[in-house]
Design a protein around this motif. Structure first.
Motif, short mmCIF file in Angstrom:
data_model
loop_
_atom_site.label_atom_id
_atom_site.label_comp_id
_atom_site.label_asym_id
_atom_site.label_seq_id
_atom_site.Cartn_x
_atom_site.Cartn_y
_atom_site.Cartn_z
N VAL A 161 38.93 30.09 50.03
CA VAL A 161 39.44 31.31 49.42
C VAL A 161 40.08 32.16 50.52
O VAL A 161 39.49 32.37 51.58
CB VAL A 161 38.31 32.09 48.71
N ARG A 162 41.27 32.64 50.28
CA ARG A 162 41.99 33.43 51.28
C ARG A 162 41.79 34.91 51.00
O ARG A 162 41.87 35.37 49.86
CB ARG A 162 43.49 33.09 51.26
N HIS A 163 41.54 35.66 52.05
CA HIS A 163 41.16 37.07 51.94
C HIS A 163 42.35 37.97 52.28
O HIS A 163 42.91 37.88 53.37
CB HIS A 163 39.98 37.37 52.88
N VAL A 164 42.71 38.84 51.34
CA VAL A 164 43.80 39.81 51.55
C VAL A 164 43.20 41.21 51.54
O VAL A 164 42.50 41.59 50.60
CB VAL A 164 44.87 39.70 50.44
N LEU A 165 43.48 41.97 52.58
CA LEU A 165 43.06 43.37 52.65
C LEU A 165 44.27 44.25 52.36
O LEU A 165 45.30 44.14 53.01
CB LEU A 165 42.50 43.71 54.03
N ILE A 166 44.11 45.14 51.38
CA ILE A 166 45.13 46.12 51.03
C ILE A 166 44.67 47.49 51.49
O ILE A 166 43.57 47.94 51.14
CB ILE A 166 45.39 46.15 49.51
N LEU A 167 45.48 48.14 52.29
CA LEU A 167 45.25 49.55 52.61
C LEU A 167 45.91 50.33 51.49
O LEU A 167 47.13 50.39 51.39
CB LEU A 167 45.83 49.89 53.97
N GLY A 168 45.08 50.93 50.61
CA GLY A 168 45.60 51.41 49.35
C GLY A 168 45.59 52.92 49.18
O GLY A 168 45.67 53.68 50.13
N GLY A 169 45.47 53.32 47.90
CA GLY A 169 45.50 54.72 47.55
C GLY A 169 46.73 55.12 46.76
O GLY A 169 46.88 56.28 46.38
N THR A 170 47.63 54.17 46.50
CA THR A 170 48.86 54.46 45.76
C THR A 170 48.88 53.66 44.46
O THR A 170 48.12 52.70 44.27
CB THR A 170 50.10 54.08 46.58
N THR A 171 49.78 54.05 43.56
CA THR A 171 49.97 53.30 42.32
C THR A 171 50.38 51.87 42.62
O THR A 171 49.89 50.92 41.98
CB THR A 171 51.06 53.98 41.46
N GLU A 172 51.26 51.71 43.60
CA GLU A 172 51.71 50.36 43.95
C GLU A 172 50.57 49.51 44.48
O GLU A 172 50.49 48.31 44.20
CB GLU A 172 52.82 50.43 45.00
N ALA A 173 49.65 50.12 45.22
CA ALA A 173 48.50 49.38 45.74
C ALA A 173 47.61 48.89 44.60
O ALA A 173 47.10 47.76 44.63
CB ALA A 173 47.70 50.26 46.70
N ARG A 174 47.42 49.73 43.59
CA ARG A 174 46.60 49.30 42.44
C ARG A 174 47.28 48.19 41.66
O ARG A 174 46.62 47.23 41.22
CB ARG A 174 46.31 50.50 41.54
N ARG A 175 48.59 48.29 41.49
CA ARG A 175 49.32 47.22 40.81
C ARG A 175 49.24 45.92 41.60
O ARG A 175 49.07 44.83 41.03
CB ARG A 175 50.76 47.63 40.59
N LEU A 176 49.35 46.02 42.91
CA LEU A 176 49.28 44.83 43.76
C LEU A 176 47.89 44.20 43.71
O LEU A 176 47.77 42.97 43.61
CB LEU A 176 49.64 45.21 45.19
N ALA A 177 46.85 45.02 43.77
CA ALA A 177 45.49 44.49 43.71
C ALA A 177 45.25 43.74 42.41
O ALA A 177 44.64 42.66 42.39
CB ALA A 177 44.48 45.63 43.88
N ALA A 178 45.73 44.30 41.30
CA ALA A 178 45.55 43.64 40.01
C ALA A 178 46.29 42.30 39.97
O ALA A 178 45.77 41.30 39.45
CB ALA A 178 46.05 44.55 38.89
N ALA A 179 47.51 42.27 40.54
CA ALA A 179 48.28 41.02 40.54
C ALA A 179 47.64 39.97 41.43
O ALA A 179 47.55 38.79 41.06
CB ALA A 179 49.71 41.31 40.99
N LEU A 180 47.15 40.36 42.61
CA LEU A 180 46.55 39.39 43.53
C LEU A 180 45.18 38.93 43.04
O LEU A 180 44.79 37.79 43.29
CB LEU A 180 46.43 40.00 44.92
N GLU A 181 44.48 39.81 42.33
CA GLU A 181 43.18 39.42 41.78
C GLU A 181 43.34 38.27 40.78
O GLU A 181 42.43 37.46 40.60
CB GLU A 181 42.54 40.63 41.09
N ALA A 182 44.51 38.19 40.15
CA ALA A 182 44.77 37.12 39.19
C ALA A 182 45.27 35.84 39.85
O ALA A 182 45.40 34.80 39.18
CB ALA A 182 45.80 37.59 38.16
#
Length: 256
Positions: A10-31
């Motif tokens: 399993v490959r681990h991606v860390l997102i430095l977030g806090g923005t709408t785009e970060a939440r959209r990205l997390a949802a897409a990568l979670e899938a």
């Protein structure tokens, strides 16, 4: 005898977030199959909107601390999807990624562009925005967030309408009314704020966010000048994606 199945790591991606785009990205990568997603939030908002996947809240202790975290948690890719004005964490991310040898991408929504009828005054910093105000108006709609209010605290002759998610703390302008609110905002709502408070100058950062863009249209209609604080540059050498889908494509290509 059949061989045992081989399971890809399993490959681990860390997102430095806090923005709408970060939440959209997390949802897409979670899938995405075979991808583990962790989003790091700075913790400056009392009740943040939490993204999909794992979440950590708080700082890392500078670039050295972030580099240690990347190694300790076997991070394969780092995506800086913080606010365009979160300059310190962006440069810390660049240094940490280089130290830990982790690929880094910056996810940055495009900035705003002036349209016909706009009266914009671009400035490089909050301090320059404060310096420009006395010549532009006396009733200021300040939408730059609660963290930089100290730059305007000396403007005792001006009145400020300050909008932020959480209540601001001193130092701040002495003549100030606070509106606690979070976007997205509507054009009708922004028109009403300008009218009700007799706003004659708007101050904003060039965040580029669609959720907060209606204030620009309202100012344009009302002929209100806008002081626009220009965003800092992305650290040199860091590739940039303008939208979450492009960041997902980068991850796919990187991790195979």
């Amino acid at each position: 005898m059949p061989s045992s199945p081989v399971h890809a790591r399993v490959r681990h991606v860390l997102i430095l977030g806090g923005t709408t785009e970060a939440r959209r990205l997390a949802a897409a990568l979670e899938a995405e199959p075979g991808v583990r997603v962790t989003t790091s939030l700075a913790g400056r908002v009392a009740a943040p909107r939490l993204p999909a996947g794992e979440v950590r809240i708080g700082g890392f202790g500078g670039p050295e601390g972030l580099a240690r975290w990347l190694r300790a948690h076997a991070v394969d890719a780092l995506i800086d999807a913080t606010h365009p004005f979160a300059g310190t964490i962006s440069f810390n991310a660049a240094r940490a990624a280089a130290t830990a040898h982790v690929p880094l991408l910056a996810l940055r929504r495009p900035g705003w562009g002036a349209q016909p009828g706009d009266v914009w005054h671009p400035v490089p910093s909050l301090a320059e925005a404060a310096a420009a105000l006395p010549a532009l108006g006396g009733r200021v709609f300040l939408t730059t967030g609660r963290m930089g209010l100290a730059h305007f605290a000396h403007l005792t002759d001006l009145w400020f309408l300050v909008r932020s998610v959480d209540a601001p703390e001193p130092p701040h302008p002495p003549r100030m009314t606070t509106v606690l609110d979070r976007g997205p905002f509507t054009l009708d709502g922004e028109r009403e704020l300008l009218r009700r408070h007799r706003i004659d100058v708007l101050v904003t950062k060039d965040s580029g966010a669609a959720a907060t863009a209606p204030k620009l249209a309202a100012a344009r209609e009302a002929g209100v000048p806008v002081v626009v604080v220009q965003r800092p540059a992305v650290p040199e050498g860091v590739p940039v994606a303008a939208e979450p889908d492009a960041a997902v494509d980068w991850v796919r290509a990187l991790l195979g």
